[in-house]
Design a protein around this motif. Structure first.
Motif: not given
Length: 559
Positions: A85-95
């Motif tokens: 499963v490819r997870f995209a945009n579930w989390d963001h980095d500090i920027n």
């Protein structure tokens, strides 16, 4: 000795009902001296809700145990292979930049000098957190980006270089299983259940059918979907909602054509949107996609607009249908002489493609603890305990995706992290993993999700940022470099030798091509000889393209 069960009545069709019918008629009767009558009753008036179009690798074992033909299934059910499963945009980095990772079905596997490779990754490749561990532990991300299949073109059924599952068309799958079930002896009754009769002890004694009249019951399998007509409505088994753990309660679903049919991803995609997430399941000739969301944060119209914007040009003219979903489980999966299978017993949002897996496990346990007419509570108690453990494991793993999230760009994502209750069973794991990474031995149940599964997700979210492990002092960069060299070599060999995913599926489907496709081939050859225009044939091969990672998610392929 108590009298044995002589008849099993399955109420409801669809994926769950027909999986139950084929499983039970095969496992109970294929070598039995005295077969059990397996009867399936489904209404011609009630549409079924497919439990899902994506599976997990145990599905392959289910097919093998029931002696089903893999290549025939692939052709009949519009199936494709799934490597993760490819997870995209579930989390963001500090920027605030989106983070992406693949949850793979395969990894290199070996420890390094007695230590989990994840310790090495954390020390040498993840100093800032939010790292894609799967790239450093598994060849699957590269295989997915190369759109490769999991086996050579000449591989036999169920052979594979890589571990794999399937994407399938749920409607076609139910039809395929129905044909097999009837061929193996399942009695199929197309009729509506008007009433359910109970005896003096509260057991189901019969169902009253609209056209066929009274149908006596010994053991009944409730596959009536979210209605749970027998287990919950008639027997009164309580439902335990999971809404305090998980916010999503609505879904949009639609089927779309491929924009580029031969560029076929061997993975499911989960892309986080503003109030939930969108799934994308690539079948051989179409795409199944949808949006699971929270009605507290989006109306149906708002969700539809957001979803269609996410899909882009490929959704032109599409009209997604809205589906209410009830997340939770029945407190008993087996009550009296009724066992629920599928949605009638519970549902957890399909983030990790667990719905069909739950059906598979339930059917295995029914055979393992098959009762006689005394219906000993020892059997039902054990079945219910296992079922509770399974739902708890899956619930906790799904909750982990939300409660460890890093997105702060919408009220929904803040609420999904901060306003839900984290189950104690999950919190204990998360607390431990700040001190020692997960191992297979310490997992409570371990039905489906391995220690690697937890690591992939938690690393992808930056959960181990600023954590120092005791193992850090005992591991060396040289050992890690050697491990990576082996992984790179294995990956390069797989990329070179494995076929294109679409090419592989076309080859497999040709083994069971209908006569009209063969006729199309003969017609094309004849037209070529006559210097006439040639029709476009399915199965033309394309060179794999692996230079597309990171393209915007506009409804096409980014993997």
């Amino acid at each position: 000795m108590a009298e044995p069960i002589s008849k099993v009545s399955i109420i409801g069709g669809g994926t769950a009902g027909w999986m139950a019918a084929v499983h039970l008629v095969t496992r109970l009767n294929s070598r039995a001296e005295k077969p059990v009558e397996v009867c399936l009753i489904e209404s011609p008036e009630i549409p079924t809700v497919g439990v899902g179009e994506a599976t997990v690798p145990t599905m392959k074992r289910w097919f093998q145990e029931l002696e089903l033909d893999e290549s025939a299934f692939i052709e009949r059910c519009n199936a494709s292979f799934k490597l993760g499963v490819r997870f995209a945009n579930w989390d963001h980095d500090i920027n605030g930049n989106p983070l992406n990772y693949v949850h793979p079905f395969d990894g290199l596997g070996d420890d390094i000098a007695g230590y989990n490779p994840a310790y090495y990754f954390h020390k040498f490749n993840d100093p800032g957190g939010a790292g894609n561990y799967s790239i450093y532990h598994s060849p699957i991300t590269a295989i997915v980006e190369g759109r490769k299949g999991p086996k050579p073109l000449d591989a036999e059924n169920f052979e594979g270089v890589l571990n794999y599952a399937y994407h399938l068309d749920a409607g076609l799958f139910a039809k395929y299983l129905r044909e097999i079930g009837i061929e193996r002896g399942v009695t199929h009754i197309l009729d509506s259940v008007n009433d359910v009769e109970l005896d003096q002890d509260g057991f189901v004694s019969a169902v009253q059918l609209q056209d066929s009249g009274r149908h006596e019951v010994e053991l009944v399998i409730d596959c009536t979907g979210f209605r749970s007509m027998i287990l919950q409505q008639t027997l009164g088994v309580e439902f335990e909602p999971y809404d305090k753990y998980l916010l999503n309660d609505r879904a949009l679903a639609v089927q779309l054509p491929h924009l580029e049919p031969t560029r076929l991803d061997p993975c499911t995609r989960s892309t986080a949107l503003g109030a939930g997430w969108s799934w994308r399941v690539p079948l051989y000739s179409r795409i199944g996609t949808g949006y699971v969301f929270s009605s507290a944060h989006r109306t149906d119209d708002e969700a539809t607009q957001e979803f269609l914007e996410h899909l882009g040009p490929m959704a032109k003219g599409a009209e997604p249908r809205a589906i209410p979903i009830r997340v939770g489980r029945a407190k008993q999966s087996w009550a009296k002489n009724c066992i629920s299978v599928g949605l009638s017993g519970g549902f957890i949002e399909p983030l990790e493609s667990t719905a069909i897996y739950i059906v598979d496990k339930a059917l295995g346990w029914i055979v393992d603890f098959f009762p006689d007419k005394d219906f000993s509570p020892v059997l039902s108690n054990r079945y219910n305990k296992l079922s509770e453990s399974l739902y708890t494991e899956i619930r906790d793993f799904i909750v982990m995706h939300y409660c460890t999230g890093t997105r702060n760009d919408s009220d929904y994502w803040k609420a999904a992290r901060e306003d839900i209750i984290v189950p104690d069973s999950l919190q204990a794991k998360l607390d431990l993993y700040k001190h020692a990474l997960p191992t297979e031995d310490e997992l409570d149940s371990g039905f489906l999700f391995s220690g690697l599964s937890y690591l992939i997700v938690l690393f992808g979210k930056g959960y181990f940022k600023d954590v120092t492990f005791a193992a850090d002092r005992a591991i060396s960069a040289e050992d890690w470099e050697r491990y990576q060299n082996v992984l790179h070599g294995v990956t390069a060999e797989l990329i070179t030798n494995l076929p294109d995913h679409h090419q592989l599926l076309t080859q497999i489907r040709s083994r069971h091509a209908p006569k009209d496709e063969n006729q199309a081939l003969r017609d094309a050859i004849n037209k070529t000889v006559a210097n006439q225009p040639v029709i476009t044939l399915p199965g033309q091969l394309m060179a794999p393209d692996i230079s597309f990672a990171g393209q915007p998610d506009n409804g096409g392929n980014i993997l």
